[in-house]
Design an enzyme around this catalytic site. Sequence first.
Site, PDB file in Angstrom:
ATOM      1  N   GLU A   1      -5.333  -6.891  -5.591  1.00  0.00           N
ATOM      2  CA  GLU A   1      -6.375  -7.366  -4.673  1.00  0.00           C
ATOM      3  C   GLU A   1      -7.772  -7.076  -5.204  1.00  0.00           C
ATOM      4  O   GLU A   1      -8.669  -7.911  -5.094  1.00  0.00           O
ATOM      5  CB  GLU A   1      -6.173  -6.722  -3.305  1.00  0.00           C
ATOM      6  CG  GLU A   1      -4.869  -7.152  -2.672  1.00  0.00           C
ATOM      7  CD  GLU A   1      -4.409  -6.280  -1.534  1.00  0.00           C
ATOM      8  OE1 GLU A   1      -3.315  -6.554  -1.014  1.00  0.00           O
ATOM      9  OE2 GLU A   1      -5.120  -5.318  -1.162  1.00  0.00           O
TER      10      GLU A   1
ATOM     11  N   CYS B   1      -5.411  -7.625   2.986  1.00  0.00           N
ATOM     12  CA  CYS B   1      -4.214  -6.798   3.169  1.00  0.00           C
ATOM     13  C   CYS B   1      -4.362  -5.900   4.398  1.00  0.00           C
ATOM     14  O   CYS B   1      -4.510  -6.378   5.515  1.00  0.00           O
ATOM     15  CB  CYS B   1      -3.915  -6.018   1.894  1.00  0.00           C
ATOM     16  SG  CYS B   1      -2.265  -5.286   1.865  1.00  0.00           S
TER      17      CYS B   1
ATOM     18  N   HIS C   1      -2.397  -8.079   6.504  1.00  0.00           N
ATOM     19  CA  HIS C   1      -1.019  -7.900   6.069  1.00  0.00           C
ATOM     20  C   HIS C   1      -0.089  -8.010   7.278  1.00  0.00           C
ATOM     21  O   HIS C   1      -0.386  -7.463   8.349  1.00  0.00           O
ATOM     22  CB  HIS C   1      -0.851  -6.534   5.407  1.00  0.00           C
ATOM     23  CG  HIS C   1       0.467  -6.354   4.753  1.00  0.00           C
ATOM     24  ND1 HIS C   1       1.599  -6.008   5.459  1.00  0.00           N
ATOM     25  CD2 HIS C   1       0.846  -6.493   3.457  1.00  0.00           C
ATOM     26  CE1 HIS C   1       2.626  -5.941   4.640  1.00  0.00           C
ATOM     27  NE2 HIS C   1       2.200  -6.224   3.410  1.00  0.00           N
TER      28      HIS C   1
END
Length: 191
Positions: A19, A109, A131
């Site tokens: 990420e 996330c 997420h």
Amino acid sequence: MDNQKKILVPIAPCFEEIEAITVIDLFRRIGADIIVASILNKSEGLVVKGANGIQIICDKNLEEVIDQDFDMIVCPGGMPGAQYLSDCQILIQRLKKQKEQDKYYAAICAAPFVIFEKHGFLNSQVAGTCHPGFADKLANQTKVNLDVVVSGKCVTSKSAGTAMDFGLQLLRLLYPEQQVLDVLKKLVYTK
């Protein structure tokens, strides 16, 4: 015309490497002035170890650059890295200033929930995603089931698997499409 943009990526121990590095790489390829800043104290140095054992050398410590202006601040996820970012008060104050200045702030996330939801960046006017493991904790009025969500100046994404789409969306918000296409061509990215 110089359209170089200034980007901040704060890094905490146990960050999700894909990420962070995907976003950093894409912005460097397009020519942004990107600062990768460790949230560790200056005395702890610039090397930060990610969730999967990959170490990166940050450009600066966050305390050295916190008063600068940025076109965008991008928070990677990973746990407990996102929690460390959320607990970093100078980062939270800087994100609040970013929002007040009507400039972009982004997270992926766990970070949209752990940072943005917790500190009020997601609300009935600002939607987001995160997420799937945290999605049920997002308030219903903020939850969107898409890989990448742009809501005003807030950008959120689901996970390491959506990092490339997230990074490309961030580029598209700040740069002309032709510049983004030039980067994609060099990457031989055809999605």
